[in-house]
Every structure is written in structure tokens, then in C-alpha cells.
Design an enzyme around this catalytic site. Sequence first.
Site, PDB file in Angstrom:
ATOM      1  N   CYS A   7       0.849  -1.204   0.000  1.00  0.00           N
ATOM      2  CA  CYS A   7       0.000   0.000   0.000  1.00  0.00           C
ATOM      3  C   CYS A   7       0.883   1.252   0.000  1.00  0.00           C
ATOM      4  CB  CYS A   7      -0.945   0.002   1.196  1.00  0.00           C
ATOM      5  SG  CYS A   7      -2.373  -1.089   1.030  1.00  0.00           S
ATOM      6  N   ASN A  85       1.666 -16.558  -3.823  1.00  0.00           N
ATOM      7  CA  ASN A  85       1.850 -17.333  -2.601  1.00  0.00           C
ATOM      8  C   ASN A  85       0.799 -16.914  -1.585  1.00  0.00           C
ATOM      9  OD1 ASN A  85       4.239 -18.594  -3.633  1.00  0.00           O
ATOM     10  ND2 ASN A  85       5.373 -16.717  -3.175  1.00  0.00           N
ATOM     11  N   GLY A  91       5.147 -19.359   1.419  1.00  0.00           N
ATOM     12  CA  GLY A  91       6.193 -18.379   1.160  1.00  0.00           C
ATOM     13  C   GLY A  91       5.704 -16.950   1.018  1.00  0.00           C
ATOM     14  N   HIS A  98      -0.629 -10.248  -4.424  1.00  0.00           N
ATOM     15  CA  HIS A  98       0.280  -9.916  -5.526  1.00  0.00           C
ATOM     16  C   HIS A  98       0.520 -11.139  -6.374  1.00  0.00           C
ATOM     17  CE1 HIS A  98       2.651 -10.958  -1.940  1.00  0.00           C
ATOM     18  NE2 HIS A  98       3.546 -11.508  -2.751  1.00  0.00           N
TER      19      HIS A  98
HETATM   20  P1  AMP Z   1       5.939 -13.041  -1.447  1.00  0.00           P
HETATM   21  O1  AMP Z   1       7.151 -13.536  -0.725  1.00  0.00           O
HETATM   22  O2  AMP Z   1       5.305 -14.034  -2.361  1.00  0.00           O
HETATM   23  O3  AMP Z   1       4.951 -12.434  -0.467  1.00  0.00           O
HETATM   24  O4  AMP Z   1       6.431 -11.886  -2.415  1.00  0.00           O
HETATM   25  C1  AMP Z   1       6.800 -10.635  -1.929  1.00  0.00           C
HETATM   26  C2  AMP Z   1       7.810 -10.085  -2.885  1.00  0.00           C
HETATM   27  O5  AMP Z   1       7.965  -8.705  -2.654  1.00  0.00           O
HETATM   28  C3  AMP Z   1       9.211 -10.703  -2.770  1.00  0.00           C
HETATM   29  O6  AMP Z   1       9.556 -11.318  -3.999  1.00  0.00           O
HETATM   30  C4  AMP Z   1      10.100  -9.506  -2.439  1.00  0.00           C
HETATM   31  O7  AMP Z   1      11.365  -9.564  -3.066  1.00  0.00           O
HETATM   32  C5  AMP Z   1       9.272  -8.350  -2.958  1.00  0.00           C
HETATM   33  N1  AMP Z   1       9.533  -7.068  -2.324  1.00  0.00           N
HETATM   34  C6  AMP Z   1       9.680  -6.818  -0.999  1.00  0.00           C
HETATM   35  N2  AMP Z   1       9.887  -5.504  -0.796  1.00  0.00           N
HETATM   36  C7  AMP Z   1       9.894  -4.918  -2.030  1.00  0.00           C
HETATM   37  C8  AMP Z   1      10.057  -3.579  -2.497  1.00  0.00           C
HETATM   38  N3  AMP Z   1      10.277  -2.552  -1.656  1.00  0.00           N
HETATM   39  N4  AMP Z   1      10.021  -3.343  -3.832  1.00  0.00           N
HETATM   40  C9  AMP Z   1       9.805  -4.367  -4.691  1.00  0.00           C
HETATM   41  N5  AMP Z   1       9.611  -5.646  -4.321  1.00  0.00           N
HETATM   42  C10 AMP Z   1       9.666  -5.918  -3.006  1.00  0.00           C
HETATM   43 ZN    ZN Z   2      -1.822  -3.287   1.290  1.00  0.00          ZN
END
Ligand code: AMP
Ligand code: ZN
Length: 112
Positions: A7, A85, A91, A98
Amino acid sequence: MSDCLFCKIIAGDIPSNKVYEDDLCYAFYDIDPQAPTHFLVVPKAHIASVAEVTGENEAVVGHIFTVISKLTKELGLESYRVVSNIGEQAGQSVPHLHFHVLSGRDMTWPPG
Ligand code: AMP
Ligand code: ZN
């Protein structure tokens, strides 16, 4: 949601490398890419995960897949994987729905 990382990214409070944006969704490159191309597509409205998708908010999920179909064509990606996920064991590290779009390398099945 004020305490949610994605967000804050959508609001511009945390910088991101934007791929695409419209009224309903936001796409940006993953900060820790797991493939030569790795971006995330998220609804602008806070939904915690697929587990929170209902008849009330399902339209944005279809919209996100239309956006993924268009963006991947524009980026010239012919083969790619879309992953969401749900929950800690699968994970999920950010509790805002997302879809990962990964492309540019051979992928294995089943996923780890
Ligand atoms: P998940 O682990 O499936 O919840 O995916 C979350 C994803 O967000 C991971 O692949 C992280 O590398 C990515 N992530 C975390 N912080 C950031 C950020 N500031 N900008 C872009 N991607 C991010
Ligand atoms: Zn949110």
C-alpha cells in the site's frame, strides 16, 4: 492499509520501479528478482491474499490477468510463470495480494 508495504509503494511513499499503473492495479519490478524478468502486479485496494478474494472484489483479479497478458506481450515475453503465494508455508512474505510474473530462464516443476 497504513501499515502495509505494498500500500505504501502504491501511494508512492516507498519508491518502486514501476512497470504499469491504472485505476485498479499497480505493477513494479521485484526488489529481489528470481528470474531475468520478475515483476509484481497488485490491486490498488488492499486485499491480503487470494484467500480474501470474494464475489465482492473478484473483478480486480480478472483485470490483473488482462494486464499481465498485455504487459507480457509488450515486453516480448512468450513464456512466463504467474505465481501467488498464500500464507506463510507457501512463502507469502507481504500480506497484500500480488501476482509474481517471472520470465527469462528455464523453470522447474513442481516448484520448490
Ligand atoms: P511473497 O514472498 O510471495 O509475499 O512476495 C513478496 C515479494 O515482494 C518478494 O519477492 C520480495 O522480493 C518483494 N519485495 C519486498 N519488498 C519490495 C520492495 N520494496 N520493492 C519491490 N519488491 C519488493
Ligand atoms: Zn496493502
